[in-house]
Design a protein around this motif. Structure first.
Motif, mmCIF file in Angstrom:
data_model
loop_
_atom_site.group_PDB
_atom_site.id
_atom_site.type_symbol
_atom_site.label_atom_id
_atom_site.label_comp_id
_atom_site.label_asym_id
_atom_site.label_seq_id
_atom_site.Cartn_x
_atom_site.Cartn_y
_atom_site.Cartn_z
ATOM 1 N N SER A 1 -8.617 3.753 2.667
ATOM 2 C CA SER A 1 -8.704 2.400 3.222
ATOM 3 C C SER A 1 -9.279 1.475 2.161
ATOM 4 O O SER A 1 -10.361 1.740 1.619
ATOM 5 C CB SER A 1 -9.594 2.388 4.472
ATOM 6 O OG SER A 1 -8.969 3.106 5.525
ATOM 7 N N LYS B 1 2.368 1.078 9.765
ATOM 8 C CA LYS B 1 2.319 1.974 8.608
ATOM 9 C C LYS B 1 3.499 2.945 8.612
ATOM 10 O O LYS B 1 3.333 4.147 8.409
ATOM 11 C CB LYS B 1 1.001 2.746 8.592
ATOM 12 C CG LYS B 1 -0.220 1.870 8.397
ATOM 13 C CD LYS B 1 -1.472 2.703 8.242
ATOM 14 C CE LYS B 1 -1.784 3.475 9.519
ATOM 15 N NZ LYS B 1 -3.012 4.269 9.397
ATOM 16 N N ASN C 1 3.854 3.678 4.025
ATOM 17 C CA ASN C 1 2.582 3.365 3.401
ATOM 18 C C ASN C 1 2.780 2.679 2.054
ATOM 19 O O ASN C 1 3.716 2.980 1.314
ATOM 20 C CB ASN C 1 1.759 4.631 3.183
ATOM 21 C CG ASN C 1 1.181 5.177 4.479
ATOM 22 O OD1 ASN C 1 1.780 6.034 5.106
ATOM 23 N ND2 ASN C 1 0.025 4.667 4.875
ATOM 24 N N LYS D 1 -7.514 -6.870 10.679
ATOM 25 C CA LYS D 1 -6.736 -5.657 10.428
ATOM 26 C C LYS D 1 -5.985 -5.718 9.094
ATOM 27 O O LYS D 1 -5.714 -4.683 8.477
ATOM 28 C CB LYS D 1 -5.746 -5.425 11.565
ATOM 29 C CG LYS D 1 -6.387 -4.984 12.867
ATOM 30 C CD LYS D 1 -5.322 -4.745 13.938
ATOM 31 C CE LYS D 1 -5.955 -4.262 15.238
ATOM 32 N NZ LYS D 1 -4.926 -4.047 16.295
ATOM 33 N N THR E 1 -8.252 -5.057 5.491
ATOM 34 C CA THR E 1 -8.470 -3.694 4.992
ATOM 35 C C THR E 1 -7.336 -2.822 5.520
ATOM 36 O O THR E 1 -7.153 -2.706 6.733
ATOM 37 C CB THR E 1 -9.817 -3.118 5.463
ATOM 38 O OG1 THR E 1 -10.874 -3.965 4.998
ATOM 39 C CG2 THR E 1 -10.015 -1.707 4.915
ATOM 40 N N ILE E 2 -6.570 -2.238 4.627
ATOM 41 C CA ILE E 2 -5.423 -1.421 5.041
ATOM 42 C C ILE E 2 -5.478 -0.065 4.370
ATOM 43 O O ILE E 2 -6.108 0.121 3.326
ATOM 44 C CB ILE E 2 -4.086 -2.115 4.710
ATOM 45 C CG1 ILE E 2 -3.964 -2.360 3.210
ATOM 46 C CG2 ILE E 2 -3.932 -3.419 5.483
ATOM 47 C CD1 ILE E 2 -2.630 -2.961 2.823
ATOM 48 N N GLU E 3 -4.793 0.875 5.002
ATOM 49 C CA GLU E 3 -4.737 2.234 4.447
ATOM 50 C C GLU E 3 -3.552 2.344 3.497
ATOM 51 O O GLU E 3 -2.434 1.962 3.833
ATOM 52 C CB GLU E 3 -4.607 3.262 5.566
ATOM 53 C CG GLU E 3 -4.695 4.705 5.068
ATOM 54 C CD GLU E 3 -4.661 5.702 6.203
ATOM 55 O OE1 GLU E 3 -3.567 6.261 6.457
ATOM 56 O OE2 GLU E 3 -5.713 5.907 6.849
#
Length: 365
Positions: A7, A71, A74, A118, A121-123
């Motif tokens: 993340s 996602k 990715n 949201k 911050t992302i994975e």
């Protein structure tokens, strides 16, 4: 090598300033050193390029704004320093997210505060391993996704990517295994990129260079007559006949009135009929491909015309052949269909002969 989910703040996810897609919209060299990637001006330039209409980031941003960021695919990145990651796959999606955050800061987004949070911050999937392995894997992922993948690069971008890999010591056979393209196609793209680079470096004609001319040069290399005309060297992958090569560049460039001799790659195929005809080439120099082709067609038509002497000779030979059939007793071997066809042909010939006789009589009166 492994892909590890992490993340990360969007502020630490950097756009790739050397993205091969930028060849579509800019002639700038894509050789910015990694140490400059996090520079604010470098990132601003990459962002502005990604916002070009060709990449349609606005539509993607509208989709994320409406339904959220899923996602399904990715983002893939590699770490470049203690804090930052550069995108390997997903520059459009990253740009769309950054665009939405910019719009929100200006009060121009319909996203809720929760939705914005949201996106901050992302994975992502981070490529881990030895530095050289990470660079190799990055290229593989780009190739799979964009050379023969979901949203393909155009031909020049693919060629640029292949040229970069070969420049790093990868063989066509290795690249073939990496991205699923045949060795023959890889060599084709590499050769065409080479002559495109030759054009781009020409002091007199480089200003006319466009990545869309890739197809024109690809057509040249497919045809032996055109390769010979421009002096193709199979070892250097360059054209050595400077006069004819620059003549070809000239045909790609517009004249003062905006006329272009070879406005479409399909026109290049017609050059095969022209390169050995000086008169036709002169018409082409005047940006008049149609006049050049008309000249060739007329010349071929004249070459195919038969003379009276040739026709009379063929008739005499036909009469002798018929006499031989009778003299050798071959008529017994003739089928009824052959006899009927012969009678019909002779009957038609007699009608035409009578017409000619009447015509000649009129001339003599």
């Amino acid at each position: 090598m492994i892909l590890t989910p992490v993340s990360v703040s969007i502020d630490h996810i950097l756009l790739d300033p050397n993205n091969p897609r930028f060849a579509d919209i800019s002639d700038e060299s894509l050789n910015i050193p990694q140490s400059k990637f996090s520079d604010e001006k470098v990132q601003k330039s990459a962002y502005d390029k990604m916002m070009h209409p060709r990449f349609d980031v606005q539509s993607l941003a509208a989709s994320i704004e409406t339904v959220g960021f899923f996602k399904v695919d990715n983002l893939v990145a590699r770490k470049i320093d203690d804090d930052n990651y550069v995108v390997v796959e997903g520059n459009r999606r990253t740009t769309a997210i950054k665009h939405l955050l910019n719009q929100h800061s200006l009060g121009q987004s319909i996203l809720s505060d929760e939705g914005i949070t949201k996106l901050r911050t992302i994975e992502i999937l981070v490529i881990e391993g030895e530095i050289e392995d990470i660079e190799d894997v990055s290229k593989v992922i780009q190739g799979i996704r964009n050379v023969s993948g979901i949203k393909e690069w155009d031909a020049y971008q693919k060629a640029q990517y292949i040229n970069d890999l070969i420049g790093k010591g990868k063989s066509p056979a290795t690249i073939s295994k990496m991205i699923g393209m045949s060795v023959r196609e890889i060599n084709r793209y590499y050769k065409t990129f080479s002559v495109m680079s030759q054009f781009k470096k020409d002091e007199e004609y480089s200003s006319y260079w466009k990545h869309s001319f890739f197809s024109h040069f690809d057509e040249v290399l497919k045809r032996p007559a055109l390769r010979n005309f421009m002096g193709w060297n199979e070892e250097s992958y360059l054209f050595e006949n400077q006069e004819n090569t620059r003549r070809f560049y000239e045909w790609l460039a517009p004249d003062e009135e905006g006329n272009i001799a070879l406005s479409d790659a399909h026109n290049v195929r017609q050059l095969v009929h022209l390169v050995h005809e000086p008169v036709a080439l002169n018409y082409l120099d005047d940006r008049n491909l149609q006049k050049a082709m008309n000249y060739i067609e007329q010349k071929n038509f004249n070459a195919q015309k038969v003379t009276l002497t040739e026709c009379m000779g063929k008739i005499t030979n036909a009469i002798e052949a018929f006499k031989n059939i009778v003299a050798e007793g071959l008529e017994a071997d003739m089928s009824n269909d052959e006899v009927n066809d012969l009678k019909s042909s002779i009957s038609e010939m007699k009608k035409q002969l009578d017409r000619i006789a009447i015509l000649k009589q009129g001339e003599n009166q």
